[in-house]
Design a protein around this motif. Structure first.
Motif: not given
Length: 135
Positions: A105-113, A118-129
């Motif tokens: 549920s978006y409404n229940k979990n938005v802030e935590t999610t 953001a932490c996951h993307i920063e760690k594992y995703i190569d935005i430049d690629e």
């Protein structure tokens, strides 16, 4: 006054701004997964161009919205809050990842999610690629 400004060039389209602001609820079906979703449309212009011939969604009045790039990897839309819709989000993520996504549920979990994402993307995703292969 700015007459024109270049975008980032991921979609083959152009937006002409106007003084009229459209702000209205939106119910439509996305063309990527075929999921009915709710959001709200907000914009002050009209977008035209080749990629608008492949719209992101079609509303309940059969009006087309948005654009999908020729390679199918990028889309744009005037509809906001589409990822707040639990069914759309689940189906979209399944489509792009190939994995079954646990429904939350978006409404229940938005802030935590959002913090965890953001932490996951920063760690594992190569935005430049991603930007490099999106062209």
């Amino acid at each position: 006054n700015i007459k024109s400004i270049d975008g980032i060039g991921l979609l083959d389209c152009e937006t002409t701004m106007s003084d009229n602001k459209n702000l209205s609820p939106y119910v439509g079906v996305d063309t990527i997964t075929g999921t009915k979703f709710n959001g709200y449309e907000m914009h002050m212009g009209i977008t035209t161009g080749n990629d608008t011939n492949n719209p992101f969604s079609i509303d309940i009045n059969n009006k087309k919205d948005g654009a999908i790039s020729g390679c199918g990897k990028v889309f744009g839309s005037y509809v906001h809050s589409i990822f707040n819709d639990d069914d759309f989000r689940q189906n979209f993520l399944k489509k792009i990842t190939g994995f079954e996504i646990e429904k939350q549920s978006y409404n229940k979990n938005v802030e935590t999610t959002l913090d965890e994402l953001a932490c996951h993307i920063e760690k594992y995703i190569d935005i430049d690629e991603i930007l490099k292969i999106s062209y």
